[in-house]
Design an enzyme around this catalytic site. Sequence first.
Site, PDB file in Angstrom:
ATOM      1  N   GLY A  65       0.877  -1.236   0.151  1.00 40.42           N
ATOM      2  CA  GLY A  65       0.098  -0.125   0.047  1.00 40.42           C
ATOM      3  C   GLY A  65       0.765   1.211  -0.010  1.00 40.42           C
ATOM      4  N   SER A  66       0.457   2.121   0.390  1.00 38.62           N
ATOM      5  CA  SER A  66       1.114   3.528   0.585  1.00 38.62           C
ATOM      6  C   SER A  66       2.190   3.651   1.424  1.00 38.62           C
ATOM      7  CB  SER A  66       0.043   4.739   0.599  1.00 38.62           C
ATOM      8  OG  SER A  66      -0.340   4.573   1.942  1.00 38.62           O
ATOM      9  N   THR A  67       3.021   4.545   1.228  1.00 37.13           N
ATOM     10  CA  THR A  67       4.267   4.808   2.024  1.00 37.13           C
ATOM     11  C   THR A  67       3.672   5.336   3.475  1.00 37.13           C
ATOM     12  OG1 THR A  67       5.944   5.083   0.456  1.00 37.13           O
ATOM     13  CG2 THR A  67       6.372   6.108   2.568  1.00 37.13           C
TER      14      THR A  67
ATOM     15  N   GLY B 298       1.959   2.587   5.338  1.00 31.69           N
ATOM     16  CA  GLY B 298       3.040   1.633   5.829  1.00 31.69           C
ATOM     17  C   GLY B 298       3.742   2.287   7.035  1.00 31.69           C
TER      18      GLY B 298
ATOM     19  N   GLU C 169       5.582  -3.140   0.995  1.00 33.61           N
ATOM     20  CA  GLU C 169       5.812  -3.105  -0.518  1.00 33.61           C
ATOM     21  C   GLU C 169       5.107  -1.443  -0.389  1.00 33.61           C
ATOM     22  OE1 GLU C 169       7.523  -4.688  -2.542  1.00 33.61           O
ATOM     23  OE2 GLU C 169       7.851  -6.215  -1.059  1.00 33.61           O
TER      24      GLU C 169
ATOM     25  N   CYS D  83       2.262   0.644  -8.662  1.00 29.06           N
ATOM     26  CA  CYS D  83       3.439   1.214  -7.920  1.00 29.06           C
ATOM     27  C   CYS D  83       4.467   1.478  -8.519  1.00 29.06           C
ATOM     28  CB  CYS D  83       3.559   0.000  -6.813  1.00 29.06           C
ATOM     29  SG  CYS D  83       4.032  -1.555  -7.448  1.00 29.06           S
TER      30      CYS D  83
HETATM   31  P1  NAD Z   1      -3.379   2.484   1.263  1.00 39.20           P
HETATM   32  O1  NAD Z   1      -2.163   2.324   1.867  1.00 39.20           O
HETATM   33  O2  NAD Z   1      -4.269   3.572   1.256  1.00 39.20           O
HETATM   34  O3  NAD Z   1      -4.413   1.039   1.611  1.00 39.20           O
HETATM   35  C1  NAD Z   1      -3.609  -0.130   1.438  1.00 39.20           C
HETATM   36  C2  NAD Z   1      -4.548  -1.018   2.442  1.00 39.20           C
HETATM   37  O4  NAD Z   1      -3.970  -0.492   3.833  1.00 39.20           O
HETATM   38  C3  NAD Z   1      -5.953  -1.128   2.164  1.00 39.20           C
HETATM   39  O5  NAD Z   1      -6.496  -2.450   2.348  1.00 39.20           O
HETATM   40  C4  NAD Z   1      -6.477  -0.202   3.264  1.00 39.20           C
HETATM   41  O6  NAD Z   1      -7.565  -0.590   3.666  1.00 39.20           O
HETATM   42  C5  NAD Z   1      -5.482  -0.463   4.423  1.00 39.20           C
HETATM   43  N1  NAD Z   1      -5.307   0.497   5.343  1.00 39.20           N
HETATM   44  C6  NAD Z   1      -5.535   1.869   5.382  1.00 39.20           C
HETATM   45  N2  NAD Z   1      -5.306   2.471   6.377  1.00 39.20           N
HETATM   46  C7  NAD Z   1      -4.813   1.640   7.338  1.00 39.20           C
HETATM   47  C8  NAD Z   1      -4.377   1.568   8.721  1.00 39.20           C
HETATM   48  N3  NAD Z   1      -4.465   2.579   9.442  1.00 39.20           N
HETATM   49  N4  NAD Z   1      -4.035   0.242   9.188  1.00 39.20           N
HETATM   50  C9  NAD Z   1      -3.926  -0.771   8.603  1.00 39.20           C
HETATM   51  N5  NAD Z   1      -4.297  -0.895   7.244  1.00 39.20           N
HETATM   52  C10 NAD Z   1      -4.903   0.090   6.575  1.00 39.20           C
HETATM   53  O7  NAD Z   1      -2.719   2.360  -0.266  1.00 39.20           O
HETATM   54  P2  NAD Z   1      -3.919   2.113  -1.649  1.00 39.20           P
HETATM   55  O8  NAD Z   1      -4.199   3.708  -1.914  1.00 39.20           O
HETATM   56  O9  NAD Z   1      -5.012   1.226  -1.424  1.00 39.20           O
HETATM   57  O10 NAD Z   1      -2.977   1.759  -2.773  1.00 39.20           O
HETATM   58  C11 NAD Z   1      -2.241   2.520  -3.368  1.00 39.20           C
HETATM   59  C12 NAD Z   1      -0.813   2.508  -2.924  1.00 39.20           C
HETATM   60  O11 NAD Z   1      -0.208   1.130  -2.772  1.00 39.20           O
HETATM   61  C13 NAD Z   1       0.228   3.411  -3.692  1.00 39.20           C
HETATM   62  O12 NAD Z   1       1.234   4.069  -2.819  1.00 39.20           O
HETATM   63  C14 NAD Z   1       1.133   2.245  -4.581  1.00 39.20           C
HETATM   64  O13 NAD Z   1       2.251   2.669  -4.793  1.00 39.20           O
HETATM   65  C15 NAD Z   1       1.105   1.356  -3.405  1.00 39.20           C
HETATM   66  N6  NAD Z   1       1.498  -0.123  -3.912  1.00 39.20           N
HETATM   67  C16 NAD Z   1       2.711  -0.525  -3.732  1.00 39.20           C
HETATM   68  C17 NAD Z   1       2.817  -1.869  -4.503  1.00 39.20           C
HETATM   69  C18 NAD Z   1       4.365  -2.492  -4.196  1.00 39.20           C
HETATM   70  O14 NAD Z   1       4.556  -3.577  -4.514  1.00 39.20           O
HETATM   71  N7  NAD Z   1       5.522  -1.688  -3.864  1.00 39.20           N
HETATM   72  C19 NAD Z   1       2.108  -2.300  -5.267  1.00 39.20           C
HETATM   73  C20 NAD Z   1       0.851  -1.925  -5.407  1.00 39.20           C
HETATM   74  C21 NAD Z   1       0.458  -0.646  -4.798  1.00 39.20           C
END
Ligand code: NAD
Length: 504
Positions: A255-257, A260, A277, A311
């Site tokens: 997910g997002s940094t 993360g 990731e 990503c």
């Molecule tokens: P996000 O970080 O908003 O959400 C990712 C997941 O985390 C979702 O399931 C969300 O419900 C959950 N989440 C949100 N807040 C949380 C919290 N406080 N505690 C635990 N879980 C929580 O990301 P997004 O907007 O869904 O996806 C886009 C991001 O993912 C981009 O930054 C992209 O670069 C990244 N990404 C990275 C890779 C990689 O392999 N490096 C691959 C795909 C996407």
Amino acid sequence: MTLEVATLEPGIDATRRFLARPQRRLLIDNEWVEPAAGRSFETFNPATGASLGRVAAGEAVDIDRAVAAARRAFEAGAWRDMLPMQRAQLLWKMADLIEQHIDELAELETVDQGKPVWIGRQAEIPGAVEQFRYFAGQAMRIEGTTIPTSISYQPADKQIFAYTAKEPIGVVGAIVPWNSPIVLTALKIAPALAAGCTMVLKPAEDTSLTAIRLAELLLEAGIPPGVFNLVTGLGETAGAALAAHPGVDKIAFTGSTQVGKRIVAAAGGNLKKLTLELGGKSPVVVLDDADLELAIPGAANAIFFNSGQVCVAGSRLYVHERIFDRVLEGVAACARGIRLGNGLDPATQMGPVVSRKQADRIAGYIASGRAEGASVLTGGRQLGPAGTFIEPTVLVGAVPSAKVVREEIFGPVVVATPIRSAEDVPAIANDTDYGLAASVWTHNLSTAHRLAARIRAGTVWINCHSMYDASLPMGGMKQSGWGRDSGHQALENFLETKTVCAVI
Ligand code: NAD
């Protein structure tokens, strides 16, 4: 100009049947159950804004139940102690089932996420199948080593026999995003199960539907009770509860940094292991000896594929000044030629982004780019009946400190900048908090490999971008994450090393 978006129905019966189900529940201990508080949330087709019905909103108490089921299954050992070949057979069967249902899954993903069906059908779902097959093989290659020691105080007339064994890490919490749900989910499930772990999956709230379908396929494949549990729900409730749960041994997060970093803080309570990731701001570097027949469509595809919701998207384009105008004209022509529409229409090349919220966020970045002095060479508009389409957009003239250069936009927006020489590339490419990926386009192999060594990114592609394989590790340096998905290294994420040292 507005964008006409056809209202289309899925063509596959199974997709229509799935969508007609009124409520989707949680999977705990191989039972489909209602969330304890009985809450649900609505999910939408981003192309049209139409409702796709409701999804169970699991909360902390449901995470407790799911983690308890995963713990019981782990301790009982039915999965962990199963013959590796039997675990492999189940993973292989899962791959076969996904393949058998590929048309249905591709349509469901399109309706839920927005991407054109061909992306799921030809790229992402085959990628998920490959993950299950690759890690089926890896399940049979979990090995320790015997280690000759030099312990000076060993008892006289005795020997030391020391070895390592690999053991599954325990209960895994997997949290995934919405951009490529099926393949990103497979990247977590396949190695975790191959290693003998049990798990709880929390999919992204915008794209829960294919996770539910994958859970059904795992049941059909014969997964034992409690080994795989699914809790749909919101990030700040279900996701946060999973990340903080004291009964979870490891979180595998994509997910997002920004989120993360929250996961890192939440994991501190019981020092659970983490792989992260995260986001990227990946440079695409086109040097003046590059094959432009390849590099121009390659640079366009690097950013516009999947509406830029990738990503590793090549969102910073650096082109040698001698060919800058020609490359930019080419990339802009590719952008203008992309056909936007409903992903269910086979003629569609680019679908909407995942939600109105995400589209507004991207439009905000385009506006900020303009405000900070960049100009829009092509694109820039937010379109469609639900306001969820973003035109493929090329920005030029942005200063290095501009938000559009520094922050991850996660949409079809590229910022192009001329460069003077290959010597300047490492400093320019590395001028970012991220370190996920990069591509270098040149005929000069020495230059290519020297730059590959100096660019701080988890993956560097040469004369290509976004090439994946289950055998290739994938992950980031710097704020793009910790650890690697994919490749045999990913198995280590789900294993502990035990040292056994005996006097014999
Ligand atoms: P996000 O970080 O908003 O959400 C990712 C997941 O985390 C979702 O399931 C969300 O419900 C959950 N989440 C949100 N807040 C949380 C919290 N406080 N505690 C635990 N879980 C929580 O990301 P997004 O907007 O869904 O996806 C886009 C991001 O993912 C981009 O930054 C992209 O670069 C990244 N990404 C990275 C890779 C990689 O392999 N490096 C691959 C795909 C996407």
